[in-house]
Structures are given as structure tokens and as C-alpha cells.
Design a protein around this motif. Sequence first.
Motif, PDB file in Angstrom:
ATOM      1  N   GLY A  69     -20.558  -3.029  -9.218  1.00 17.45           N
ATOM      2  CA  GLY A  69     -19.450  -3.867  -8.754  1.00 17.45           C
ATOM      3  C   GLY A  69     -19.530  -4.243  -7.290  1.00 17.45           C
ATOM      4  O   GLY A  69     -18.501  -4.427  -6.637  1.00 17.45           O
ATOM      5  N   SER A  71     -20.485  -7.062  -5.806  1.00 19.10           N
ATOM      6  CA  SER A  71     -19.967  -8.388  -5.469  1.00 19.10           C
ATOM      7  C   SER A  71     -18.442  -8.405  -5.430  1.00 19.10           C
ATOM      8  O   SER A  71     -17.841  -8.963  -4.514  1.00 19.10           O
ATOM      9  CB  SER A  71     -20.473  -9.422  -6.475  1.00 19.10           C
ATOM     10  OG  SER A  71     -21.875  -9.513  -6.415  1.00 19.10           O
ATOM     11  N   THR A  72     -17.826  -7.781  -6.419  1.00 21.75           N
ATOM     12  CA  THR A  72     -16.364  -7.722  -6.447  1.00 21.75           C
ATOM     13  C   THR A  72     -15.839  -6.925  -5.262  1.00 21.75           C
ATOM     14  O   THR A  72     -14.874  -7.333  -4.604  1.00 21.75           O
ATOM     15  CB  THR A  72     -15.884  -7.077  -7.763  1.00 21.75           C
ATOM     16  OG1 THR A  72     -16.371  -7.845  -8.864  1.00 21.75           O
ATOM     17  CG2 THR A  72     -14.366  -7.015  -7.823  1.00 21.75           C
ATOM     18  N   ASP A  75     -16.283  -9.005  -2.085  1.00 24.23           N
ATOM     19  CA  ASP A  75     -15.321 -10.104  -2.077  1.00 24.23           C
ATOM     20  C   ASP A  75     -13.937  -9.598  -1.664  1.00 24.23           C
ATOM     21  O   ASP A  75     -13.263 -10.195  -0.813  1.00 24.23           O
ATOM     22  CB  ASP A  75     -15.262 -10.743  -3.465  1.00 24.23           C
ATOM     23  CG  ASP A  75     -14.541 -12.078  -3.475  1.00 24.23           C
ATOM     24  OD1 ASP A  75     -14.717 -12.866  -2.522  1.00 24.23           O
ATOM     25  OD2 ASP A  75     -13.798 -12.346  -4.430  1.00 24.23           O
ATOM     26  N   THR A  76     -13.515  -8.475  -2.241  1.00 20.90           N
ATOM     27  CA  THR A  76     -12.189  -7.927  -1.933  1.00 20.90           C
ATOM     28  C   THR A  76     -12.147  -7.367  -0.520  1.00 20.90           C
ATOM     29  O   THR A  76     -11.171  -7.577   0.216  1.00 20.90           O
ATOM     30  CB  THR A  76     -11.822  -6.821  -2.948  1.00 20.90           C
ATOM     31  OG1 THR A  76     -11.959  -7.339  -4.271  1.00 20.90           O
ATOM     32  CG2 THR A  76     -10.394  -6.347  -2.748  1.00 20.90           C
ATOM     33  N   ARG A 110     -19.934 -15.457  -7.451  1.00 22.79           N
ATOM     34  CA  ARG A 110     -19.592 -14.056  -7.697  1.00 22.79           C
ATOM     35  C   ARG A 110     -18.568 -13.576  -6.676  1.00 22.79           C
ATOM     36  O   ARG A 110     -17.890 -12.596  -6.885  1.00 22.79           O
ATOM     37  CB  ARG A 110     -20.849 -13.173  -7.595  1.00 22.79           C
ATOM     38  CG  ARG A 110     -21.904 -13.460  -8.643  1.00 22.79           C
ATOM     39  CD  ARG A 110     -23.194 -12.716  -8.327  1.00 22.79           C
ATOM     40  NE  ARG A 110     -23.607 -12.971  -6.972  1.00 22.79           N
ATOM     41  CZ  ARG A 110     -23.828 -12.019  -6.068  1.00 22.79           C
ATOM     42  NH1 ARG A 110     -23.658 -10.767  -6.371  1.00 22.79           N
ATOM     43  NH2 ARG A 110     -24.217 -12.320  -4.859  1.00 22.79           N
ATOM     44  N   LEU A 244     -11.868  -3.926  -7.515  1.00 28.76           N
ATOM     45  CA  LEU A 244     -11.031  -4.808  -8.321  1.00 28.76           C
ATOM     46  C   LEU A 244      -9.604  -4.886  -7.775  1.00 28.76           C
ATOM     47  O   LEU A 244      -9.059  -5.977  -7.595  1.00 28.76           O
ATOM     48  CB  LEU A 244     -11.020  -4.316  -9.772  1.00 28.76           C
ATOM     49  CG  LEU A 244     -10.281  -5.194 -10.786  1.00 28.76           C
ATOM     50  CD1 LEU A 244     -10.949  -6.563 -10.901  1.00 28.76           C
ATOM     51  CD2 LEU A 244     -10.241  -4.502 -12.147  1.00 28.76           C
TER      52      LEU A 244
END
Length: 333
Positions: A69, A71-72, A75-76, A110, A244
Motif C-alpha cells: 500500500g 502509493s495509497t 498519497d494520504t 495511483r 487508507l
Amino acid sequence: MIHAAAQPTLDELIGGVRAGHRATLARAITLVESRKPAHRARAEELLQALLPFTGNAMRVGITGVPGVGKSTAIDTLGALLIQKGRRVAVLAVDPSSSRTGGSILGDKTRMARLSVDERAFVRPSPAAGTLGGVAARTRETLLLCEAAGYDVVLVETVGVGQSETAVADMTDTFLVLMLPGAGDELQGLKKGILELADIVAVNKADGDGLTRARAAAAEYRAALQVLGAREPHWSTPVLACSGLTGDGLDILWEQVRLHQERSRQAGAFAARRRSQQIGWMWALLDERIRERIRTDAALRDEVPAISAEVAAGRLAPGLGAARIAARLGLEPT
């Protein structure tokens, strides 16, 4: 203004990068990625002119096995940092697919939030070439991002091969993301990755995975205690977080900040940056030698023959290397 069809002048590139124009920054990066000799000379002028405006960003390397995870989480985390007033650049060190020559990572979608935010810049590594070449271009891209005013540069690696070492060697803090279920992962985990880690974070600590993530974090702490401290001024922390939901990312970033603060206090930060500068120089020299072998007409004809002799067992690898070095003028013929 720089028209799309026009080649920007060096002054236009310098001015656009310094002004933080993302389109100009992208063109400057394309220039430093080029293998054309004329472009390389121009890229070196550009980098030299921008060098006084570099070095002020927090450089953070991030790795983890496929599916963890990254990329997630990036990003976050990037979105969180932007909320705190930061400007964030994300670079990907990605050895190209050995079959297709294409980028393994590539798709910026992504990172849905960062890819559309004016305060962020997302750039995959150049396709094709050796890891050393990719890493050299990423280092130069990092400097351009700093000159453009990005004060946090996150360098992502696919988490395979030697890419982790390359990223650890170009950043100030190296973060390793792990999956819950440490029992299984510890069996196949490369010890070297944990030895590189300044911070370990077990991702996907949300929903049904929260309990497993906390248990995994405890197992990683135990493993790190066996390895011992990597630096005298820092013991690698192990955290649980969720890319997430964003849970735990504030604490994670505080650990990044604390690591760099303690490194500065111990004098290790400046020493690490100096060592990296020298390492970058040697990486670029190595690339130039390889480029000479690829482009020199005489070598182009001779190297395949020497390689065939070595492959067939008729010529020792050391003697083969000596013959190529002699053709380069590095050894007497």
C-alpha cells in the motif's frame, strides 16, 4: 511564457523552475533524463545554476513489498503534509521492466490527490536503463524539485532488488512499510531491508487488520532489538498506521522530523549529505563509462566478441574486463 512547441532557453528553464512552475519543472526533468550529449551538457549547466537553491528539503525514502500500500500511504501522507503548508514532490525509483522496457510503476493516477494538487509534483523514474542510471536521474530530479521550492521530497522504490539501497543512499530518512501478519513476512524478509530502515511502519492498521498490525509491529520491534541500533543517536521505531484512513500518519511524520533533528544534532545529517554528494558523482562517472562503451564505434564491435568469449568460458571475466578497460584507455594495452 514558454510556448509548447518552442525549446525554452536555459534562462527560461532556470526562471520557471525557481518560480515553481510545474510544467517548466517537468521540461527541466526531461532535459536531465535525456541521453543526448548536447542535452547532457545543457542539463549540467542547468543543475549547476540551480545548485545554490537546493539542499533545503526533507528527503524521505519509502519502500515496501508489492501490495503493502505504498502509493495509497504516500498519497494520504502527502495530502496531510500539504494541509500543514508543505509542498510535496514524489519521485519513483523504478528499474524498468526487463521484458518490455516500460515503467513498472508509471501511472500517476495511483496517487489521485497528489497528482491533481498544484502544491504537489509526482514524477515516475525514466524508463529503460540500469538501476544505477535511473538512480542518477532521480538524484538530479530531486535537486530540481528542491530548486522549485518543494520542501518535502518522497522517493518511492518498488521494493525489489537493489532499489532500496539506491533510495537509502539519496535520502535523509528511510521508511520501510510492512504488512500485517509479520510471522509469514519475517520468514521471507531480507535482513538487509531492516538494517537500512530508520523507521518501520506496519500499514493497513485499520478495520479487521488493526489487531494483526499491532501484533506485527511487536514482532518487528523484537527483530530490530536483535539487530541492534543502526545509529548511536537513533533507535528505529516501529509504528502501526493506515494509508487508507490516515490513522497514525501524523505520528509517523513526527518520527521522520525527530529522526532528522537528532541526526543534525549528532552531526550525522551533514555527514550523510556530504557522503551522498560524493556517491552521486561516482554513480554519474560510472554511467558515463557505460555510455562510452555503448556509443564508441570500436567498442560496440569489440565488446560483444569479448562477452561471447567470457560466456563460452574461453576468457576469464577479469581478463575480459581488462581488455575493455584497455580500450577505454584505463589500462595499458
